[in-house]
Design a protein around this motif. Sequence first.
Motif, PDB file in Angstrom:
ATOM      1  N   GLY A 233      -2.498  47.999  -1.939  1.00 18.07           N
ATOM      2  CA  GLY A 233      -1.534  46.906  -1.969  1.00 18.07           C
ATOM      3  C   GLY A 233      -2.088  45.668  -1.290  1.00 18.07           C
ATOM      4  O   GLY A 233      -3.297  45.561  -1.039  1.00 18.07           O
ATOM      5  N   PRO A 234      -1.227  44.695  -0.977  1.00 21.32           N
ATOM      6  CA  PRO A 234      -1.675  43.457  -0.342  1.00 21.32           C
ATOM      7  C   PRO A 234      -2.386  43.717   0.979  1.00 21.32           C
ATOM      8  O   PRO A 234      -2.043  44.629   1.726  1.00 21.32           O
ATOM      9  CB  PRO A 234      -0.367  42.685  -0.139  1.00 21.32           C
ATOM     10  CG  PRO A 234       0.567  43.235  -1.161  1.00 21.32           C
ATOM     11  CD  PRO A 234       0.212  44.680  -1.286  1.00 21.32           C
ATOM     12  N   ARG A 235      -3.369  42.885   1.249  1.00 16.34           N
ATOM     13  CA  ARG A 235      -4.165  43.002   2.465  1.00 16.34           C
ATOM     14  C   ARG A 235      -3.372  42.593   3.699  1.00 16.34           C
ATOM     15  O   ARG A 235      -2.569  41.663   3.658  1.00 16.34           O
ATOM     16  CB  ARG A 235      -5.396  42.105   2.391  1.00 16.34           C
ATOM     17  CG  ARG A 235      -6.383  42.441   1.315  1.00 16.34           C
ATOM     18  CD  ARG A 235      -7.517  41.427   1.308  1.00 16.34           C
ATOM     19  NE  ARG A 235      -8.156  41.352   2.627  1.00 16.34           N
ATOM     20  CZ  ARG A 235      -8.956  40.368   3.003  1.00 16.34           C
ATOM     21  NH1 ARG A 235      -9.177  39.351   2.190  1.00 16.34           N
ATOM     22  NH2 ARG A 235      -9.508  40.380   4.190  1.00 16.34           N
ATOM     23  N   ALA A 236      -3.644  43.269   4.791  1.00 16.05           N
ATOM     24  CA  ALA A 236      -3.187  42.803   6.102  1.00 16.05           C
ATOM     25  C   ALA A 236      -4.315  42.008   6.737  1.00 16.05           C
ATOM     26  O   ALA A 236      -5.488  42.145   6.363  1.00 16.05           O
ATOM     27  CB  ALA A 236      -2.818  43.998   6.981  1.00 16.05           C
ATOM     28  N   ALA A 237      -3.979  41.163   7.710  1.00 18.55           N
ATOM     29  CA  ALA A 237      -5.012  40.401   8.419  1.00 18.55           C
ATOM     30  C   ALA A 237      -5.981  41.366   9.080  1.00 18.55           C
ATOM     31  O   ALA A 237      -5.573  42.345   9.702  1.00 18.55           O
ATOM     32  CB  ALA A 237      -4.365  39.496   9.456  1.00 18.55           C
ATOM     33  N   SER A 238      -7.277  41.096   8.918  1.00 21.59           N
ATOM     34  CA  SER A 238      -8.282  41.992   9.473  1.00 21.59           C
ATOM     35  C   SER A 238      -9.600  41.252   9.622  1.00 21.59           C
ATOM     36  O   SER A 238      -9.775  40.133   9.120  1.00 21.59           O
ATOM     37  CB  SER A 238      -8.494  43.209   8.574  1.00 21.59           C
ATOM     38  OG  SER A 238      -9.159  42.838   7.382  1.00 21.59           O
ATOM     39  N   LEU A 239     -10.527  41.889  10.306  1.00 22.21           N
ATOM     40  CA  LEU A 239     -11.901  41.416  10.290  1.00 22.21           C
ATOM     41  C   LEU A 239     -12.442  41.529   8.870  1.00 22.21           C
ATOM     42  O   LEU A 239     -11.889  42.224   8.020  1.00 22.21           O
ATOM     43  CB  LEU A 239     -12.756  42.250  11.250  1.00 22.21           C
ATOM     44  CG  LEU A 239     -12.377  42.176  12.736  1.00 22.21           C
ATOM     45  CD1 LEU A 239     -13.191  43.189  13.538  1.00 22.21           C
ATOM     46  CD2 LEU A 239     -12.568  40.766  13.293  1.00 22.21           C
ATOM     47  N   GLY A 240     -13.537  40.846   8.611  1.00 20.18           N
ATOM     48  CA  GLY A 240     -14.118  40.857   7.272  1.00 20.18           C
ATOM     49  C   GLY A 240     -13.785  39.589   6.513  1.00 20.18           C
ATOM     50  O   GLY A 240     -13.717  38.500   7.090  1.00 20.18           O
ATOM     51  N   LEU A 241     -13.525  39.734   5.231  1.00 15.36           N
ATOM     52  CA  LEU A 241     -13.376  38.574   4.359  1.00 15.36           C
ATOM     53  C   LEU A 241     -12.257  37.648   4.805  1.00 15.36           C
ATOM     54  O   LEU A 241     -11.122  38.077   5.004  1.00 15.36           O
ATOM     55  CB  LEU A 241     -13.110  39.033   2.924  1.00 15.36           C
ATOM     56  CG  LEU A 241     -12.943  37.925   1.879  1.00 15.36           C
ATOM     57  CD1 LEU A 241     -14.229  37.125   1.718  1.00 15.36           C
ATOM     58  CD2 LEU A 241     -12.528  38.530   0.540  1.00 15.36           C
ATOM     59  N   GLY A 242     -12.609  36.368   4.974  1.00 12.11           N
ATOM     60  CA  GLY A 242     -11.611  35.333   5.201  1.00 12.11           C
ATOM     61  C   GLY A 242     -11.323  34.621   3.892  1.00 12.11           C
ATOM     62  O   GLY A 242     -10.376  34.939   3.183  1.00 12.11           O
TER      63      GLY A 242
END
Length: 291
Positions: A233-242
Amino acid sequence: MTTTRPVDDLLSAGTRMGPVELHVEDLDAMLAYYRDVVALDHLAESGGTHVLGRHGVPTMTLSHTPGLPRFDRSGAGLFHTAVLFDTREALAAAVARVAQSGLGRYTGSADHLVSEAFYFDDPEGNGVELYFDRPSDSWKRGPDGRPLMDTLFLDPNRFLTDNLTDAEVQRPTGVARVGHVHLQVGDIPTAKQFYVGALGFDEIVDMGSALFVSAGGYHHHVGLNTWNSRGAGPRAASLGLGTMDIVLPTADDLGALRERLEARRILVTDDGRTSTFADPWGSRIRVTVDA
């Protein structure tokens, strides 16, 4: 390459990928990897954000954002950033420096017919492809004119023996820019509706579990797969792709894209020269006009 789609529904043949932003926790380690090992020049710094590239052209933006959770490898987001080198010698030098650094992890190599590629994870687990394109007039193509790709054995030791030079290792001169970005998505039909139907990329290959799209007949500017992320599903804020950047040749091209997105009720933030929006899984895309 033949297509039955109206030209206004397609991205311009001059479309290219721009820099990729990564949210990072250990800025020193990530700078050591991309600046000192991959050997991208440090172009700019502002408020914890570092821009790296070659010959003044941005390739990677590292944004120091400690406190974010690690990227969920079973979720939507970045599969790898693919850095394209203009010569085999430049690619071999980058591969050798990464291999000797002890930073990150080597994950494989492949001959894709259109390109020769080496795969790594950076120190925070983000996928990285370092690759060289064979001349496009040598690519094998199908009856529809689309380039054919495969995954064949590529001997890394033989590649380095044939192409590594001390001069390029010690003083990198080759171009190193983002050639394509490969994303993890929840399902391929939705990805196709967005990246082909709305954005205007051409479909090159649909493998069922992966989709490769491009503009102007390139083998792919964006790859999309469900190998680790089916049903995500939709992404949560995280490290990695901005944010990943797409660069269009003219303001008219950007205007045509904006109209397609608005017609599909996709929310766009726009300042006249830059449009920013999210794909169906929340991966942010910024589209700019070539300077």
